[in-house]
Design a protein around this motif. Structure first.
Motif, PDB file in Angstrom:
ATOM      1  N   GLY A  89      -3.478  10.217   6.189  1.00  0.00           N
ATOM      2  CA  GLY A  89      -3.246  11.646   5.987  1.00  0.00           C
ATOM      3  C   GLY A  89      -2.434  12.307   7.062  1.00  0.00           C
ATOM      4  N   ALA A  90      -2.071  11.593   8.124  1.00  0.00           N
ATOM      5  CA  ALA A  90      -1.326  12.203   9.225  1.00  0.00           C
ATOM      6  C   ALA A  90       0.088  12.545   8.779  1.00  0.00           C
ATOM      7  N   GLY A  91       0.458  13.796   8.999  1.00  0.00           N
ATOM      8  CA  GLY A  91       1.810  14.217   8.661  1.00  0.00           C
ATOM      9  C   GLY A  91       2.016  14.602   7.218  1.00  0.00           C
ATOM     10  N   HIS A 123       2.264  23.129  -1.739  1.00  0.00           N
ATOM     11  CA  HIS A 123       2.101  24.547  -2.061  1.00  0.00           C
ATOM     12  C   HIS A 123       2.425  25.450  -0.884  1.00  0.00           C
ATOM     13  N   ASP A 124       2.362  24.898   0.330  1.00  0.00           N
ATOM     14  CA  ASP A 124       2.679  25.696   1.515  1.00  0.00           C
ATOM     15  C   ASP A 124       4.165  25.638   1.862  1.00  0.00           C
ATOM     16  N   ALA A 125       4.905  24.707   1.186  1.00  0.00           N
ATOM     17  CA  ALA A 125       6.321  24.533   1.497  1.00  0.00           C
ATOM     18  C   ALA A 125       7.160  25.553   0.730  1.00  0.00           C
ATOM     19  N   GLU A 126       8.374  25.769   1.240  1.00  0.00           N
ATOM     20  CA  GLU A 126       9.318  26.657   0.553  1.00  0.00           C
ATOM     21  C   GLU A 126       9.601  26.098  -0.836  1.00  0.00           C
ATOM     22  N   ASP A 127       9.587  26.969  -1.843  1.00  0.00           N
ATOM     23  CA  ASP A 127       9.810  26.589  -3.239  1.00  0.00           C
ATOM     24  C   ASP A 127       8.724  25.658  -3.779  1.00  0.00           C
ATOM     25  N   GLY A 128       7.592  25.525  -3.045  1.00  0.00           N
ATOM     26  CA  GLY A 128       6.518  24.656  -3.516  1.00  0.00           C
ATOM     27  C   GLY A 128       6.911  23.193  -3.565  1.00  0.00           C
ATOM     28  N   PHE A 129       7.831  22.801  -2.640  1.00  0.00           N
ATOM     29  CA  PHE A 129       8.349  21.424  -2.683  1.00  0.00           C
ATOM     30  C   PHE A 129       8.624  20.960  -1.265  1.00  0.00           C
ATOM     31  N   SER A 130       7.895  19.901  -0.823  1.00  0.00           N
ATOM     32  CA  SER A 130       8.049  19.436   0.554  1.00  0.00           C
ATOM     33  C   SER A 130       9.174  18.426   0.701  1.00  0.00           C
ATOM     34  N   GLY A 131       9.465  17.652  -0.358  1.00  0.00           N
ATOM     35  CA  GLY A 131      10.497  16.629  -0.287  1.00  0.00           C
ATOM     36  C   GLY A 131      10.070  15.376   0.445  1.00  0.00           C
ATOM     37  N   GLN A 132       8.765  15.204   0.682  1.00  0.00           N
ATOM     38  CA  GLN A 132       8.296  14.010   1.375  1.00  0.00           C
ATOM     39  C   GLN A 132       8.494  12.752   0.523  1.00  0.00           C
ATOM     40  N   ASN A 133       8.414  11.593   1.168  1.00  0.00           N
ATOM     41  CA  ASN A 133       8.526  10.306   0.475  1.00  0.00           C
ATOM     42  C   ASN A 133       7.146   9.872  -0.018  1.00  0.00           C
ATOM     43  N   TYR A 134       7.078   9.453  -1.256  1.00  0.00           N
ATOM     44  CA  TYR A 134       5.813   9.008  -1.826  1.00  0.00           C
ATOM     45  C   TYR A 134       5.840   7.528  -2.212  1.00  0.00           C
ATOM     46  N   PHE A 135       6.963   6.862  -1.982  1.00  0.00           N
ATOM     47  CA  PHE A 135       7.046   5.426  -2.233  1.00  0.00           C
ATOM     48  C   PHE A 135       6.463   4.663  -1.044  1.00  0.00           C
ATOM     49  N   PRO A 136       6.119   3.386  -1.229  1.00  0.00           N
ATOM     50  CA  PRO A 136       5.604   2.601  -0.101  1.00  0.00           C
ATOM     51  C   PRO A 136       6.614   2.545   1.034  1.00  0.00           C
ATOM     52  N   ASP A 137       6.111   2.432   2.238  1.00  0.00           N
ATOM     53  CA  ASP A 137       6.992   2.285   3.397  1.00  0.00           C
ATOM     54  C   ASP A 137       7.827   1.019   3.231  1.00  0.00           C
ATOM     55  N   PRO A 170       0.828  -1.214   0.000  1.00  0.00           N
ATOM     56  CA  PRO A 170       0.000   0.000   0.000  1.00  0.00           C
ATOM     57  C   PRO A 170       0.860   1.261   0.000  1.00  0.00           C
ATOM     58  N   PRO A 171       0.275   2.390  -0.384  1.00  0.00           N
ATOM     59  CA  PRO A 171       0.988   3.666  -0.295  1.00  0.00           C
ATOM     60  C   PRO A 171       1.220   4.030   1.166  1.00  0.00           C
ATOM     61  N   PRO A 172       2.176   4.904   1.456  1.00  0.00           N
ATOM     62  CA  PRO A 172       2.366   5.347   2.846  1.00  0.00           C
ATOM     63  C   PRO A 172       1.127   6.116   3.308  1.00  0.00           C
ATOM     64  N   LYS A 173       0.799   5.986   4.579  1.00  0.00           N
ATOM     65  CA  LYS A 173      -0.468   6.530   5.071  1.00  0.00           C
ATOM     66  C   LYS A 173      -0.547   8.051   4.963  1.00  0.00           C
ATOM     67  N   HIS A 174       0.610   8.721   5.009  1.00  0.00           N
ATOM     68  CA  HIS A 174       0.527  10.184   5.035  1.00  0.00           C
ATOM     69  C   HIS A 174       0.048  10.763   3.697  1.00  0.00           C
ATOM     70  N   ILE A 175       0.032   9.967   2.611  1.00  0.00           N
ATOM     71  CA  ILE A 175      -0.480  10.517   1.346  1.00  0.00           C
ATOM     72  C   ILE A 175      -1.850   9.928   0.999  1.00  0.00           C
ATOM     73  N   LEU A 176      -2.496   9.284   1.982  1.00  0.00           N
ATOM     74  CA  LEU A 176      -3.845   8.769   1.774  1.00  0.00           C
ATOM     75  C   LEU A 176      -4.870   9.764   2.301  1.00  0.00           C
ATOM     76  N   ASN A 177      -5.980   9.884   1.588  1.00  0.00           N
ATOM     77  CA  ASN A 177      -7.065  10.746   2.069  1.00  0.00           C
ATOM     78  C   ASN A 177      -7.789  10.082   3.241  1.00  0.00           C
ATOM     79  N   ALA A 178      -8.387  10.908   4.108  1.00  0.00           N
ATOM     80  CA  ALA A 178      -9.119  10.396   5.264  1.00  0.00           C
ATOM     81  C   ALA A 178     -10.528  10.984   5.269  1.00  0.00           C
ATOM     82  N   PRO A 179     -11.421  10.497   4.398  1.00  0.00           N
ATOM     83  CA  PRO A 179     -12.781  11.063   4.330  1.00  0.00           C
ATOM     84  C   PRO A 179     -13.662  10.670   5.509  1.00  0.00           C
ATOM     85  N   THR A 180     -13.262   9.660   6.316  1.00  0.00           N
ATOM     86  CA  THR A 180     -14.065   9.261   7.484  1.00  0.00           C
ATOM     87  C   THR A 180     -13.218   9.353   8.736  1.00  0.00           C
TER      88      THR A 180
END
Length: 437
Positions: A381-383, A388-402, A362-372
């Motif tokens: 969605g935690a973390g 768009h809120d990050a400096e240079d419009g780039f957060s550098g977070q990991n988007y690969f599976p854990d 599965p994808p890492p939880k921080h890039i999953l939506n939490a509609p419920t």
């Protein structure tokens, strides 16, 4: 005998009527066969087999009119085998049974059988399998002839018991020898200028049988002086180029076009494009294949290439032939001269391979939506850092599976527009390192 340019006084007549020139010139020994020395020469496959008295089952693969039937007949003669010829087009299973039964009787009486099967690729799998036991016990020595690629059209079991020999189109020198032999048989020189004689060879397109038919026509003409090229082409139709839109010739030519584009040769690419158009290829097929070349071999080195192909394709649909073909020709030239990159193609294949290996991770939880609220409680969605809120419009977070290491799939080349993309990749790599991503 008639004069130089008149019609012959008498025609060769057999027991049942006139004999065609091609039949009268049929070689009586393998040494008389014109061309195919790569197969018939002393050190070539057939020459070696005959010298060692070890003829095996064979598949002759080649275009029409290059001697497949003639060579098979002469092989039977020179090895004292009974020659039987059938065509896969007109032969059914009951006919094959009769052929095999007759071959068994000959074998019992001490004589082998060379079974020549013309158009062998026309037989279905079950019919091809029917040859196997008779090949294995020596009842027949199979010689098959096909114009189609045996790798695609013949059973692996048949191919494993036969050697495939490729027969080639006759060269201009071969065709010239054939004309000289025909003139000797006719007892006269063809009423053609040197240029027209060369044009006659071109008309045959490597087909010896077609050439002899043309020679027979020219030899019957009554003319006052040798004909030039224009006069010849008015009297004769050029042999249609060998091309099967669903066969091997089709794939050979599209491969030649694709590789010429990839090799940045607009002239060769235009030539193969024109060859396919002249042979009757559907321009819509070419439009589709050109678009594939744009995305496979040019990619993001020139993002405009795909649009050029789609516009050329659409223009053809609106104008039709022959005007619309020019739009496709423009696309051919554009693709050939465009900067080349298969970086996305390579990246896509690598990503597919990685996706197969990682399965349903599965994808890492921080890039999953939490509609419920339940999903929110599970950490969806935690973390997540909103870029768009990050400096240079780039957060550098990991988007690969854990647990999966970050993998570089896309590696842009230093050509065309991908030079700029390479700079962007390097820029984001630098930011990602800076922010600990």
């Amino acid at each position: 005998m008639a004069d130089l340019f008149g019609a012959p006084e008498t025609a060769m007549v057999g027991a049942t009527g006139p004999r065609p020139l091609a039949d009268r010139l049929r070689p009586k020994t393998l040494a008389e066969v014109i061309g195919q020395q790569h197969v018939l020469g002393p050190d070539a496959p057939l020459g070696t087999m005959l010298a060692n008295n070890a003829l095996s089952s064979l598949i002759f693969w080649g275009p029409p009119g290059v001697g497949k039937t003639t060579i098979a007949r002469l092989l039977a003669h020179e090895t004292d085998l009974h020659f039987v010829q059938i065509s896969a087009i007109f032969t059914g299973v009951p006919d094959l049974r009769k052929v095999f039964e007759a071959a068994k009787h000959r074998r019992a009486n001490g004589q082998g059988t060379l079974l020549f099967v013309d158009e062998i690729h026309r037989f279905n799998k079950a019919q091809q399998d029917g040859f196997l036991p008779h090949m294995e016990d020596g009842t027949i020595l199979l010689v098959g002839a096909t114009t189609e690629n045996p790798s695609f059209e013949l059973n692996a079991a048949v191919l494993s018991r036969a050697q495939v020999l490729v027969l080639e189109r006759l060269s201009k020198d071969d065709l010239g020898q054939l004309v000289a032999r025909a003139e000797a048989e006719l007892g006269r020189t063809l009423p053609l200028t040197d240029a027209a004689r060369a044009a006659l060879l071109e008309m045959a397109d490597g087909d010896g049988r077609a050439l002899l038919n043309l020679v027979e026509q020219v030899g019957s003409w009554r003319v006052e002086a040798p004909l030039d090229t224009d006069a010849l082409t008015k009297r004769l139709m050029r042999r249609a180029a060998q091309y099967d839109k669903s066969g091997d010739g089709h794939y050979n030519l599209i491969s030649a076009l694709h590789k010429s584009v990839r090799g940045s040769d607009p002239d060769a690419a235009l030539y193969w494009f024109a060859r396919m158009i002249e042979a009757g290829e559907d321009p819509r097929f070419l439009g589709r294949r050109l678009t594939r070349m744009a995305v496979e071999d040019i990619g993001l080195a020139d993002p405009q290439a795909q649009s050029v192909c789609l516009q050329g394709w659409e223009t053809y649909e609106r104008l039709g032939s022959p005007e619309g073909e020019l739009a496709l020709a423009q696309a051919v030239v554009y693709l050939a001269l465009a900067p080349k990159s298969n970086a996305v193609y390579v990246a896509y294949k690598a990503a597919r391979n990685a996706a197969r290996k990682t399965g349903s991770t599965p994808p890492p939880k921080h890039i999953l939506n939490a509609p419920t609220s339940l999903m929110e409680d599970q950490g969806y969605g935690a973390g997540y850092a909103y870029d768009h809120d990050a400096e240079d419009g780039f957060s550098g977070q990991n988007y690969f599976p854990d647990g999966m290491d970050r993998t570089r799939f896309y590696d842009p080349v230093e050509r065309g527009f991908e030079r700029d993309l390479a700079k962007r990749v390097a820029y984001f790599d630098k930011l990602r390192t800076k922010r600990g991503g």
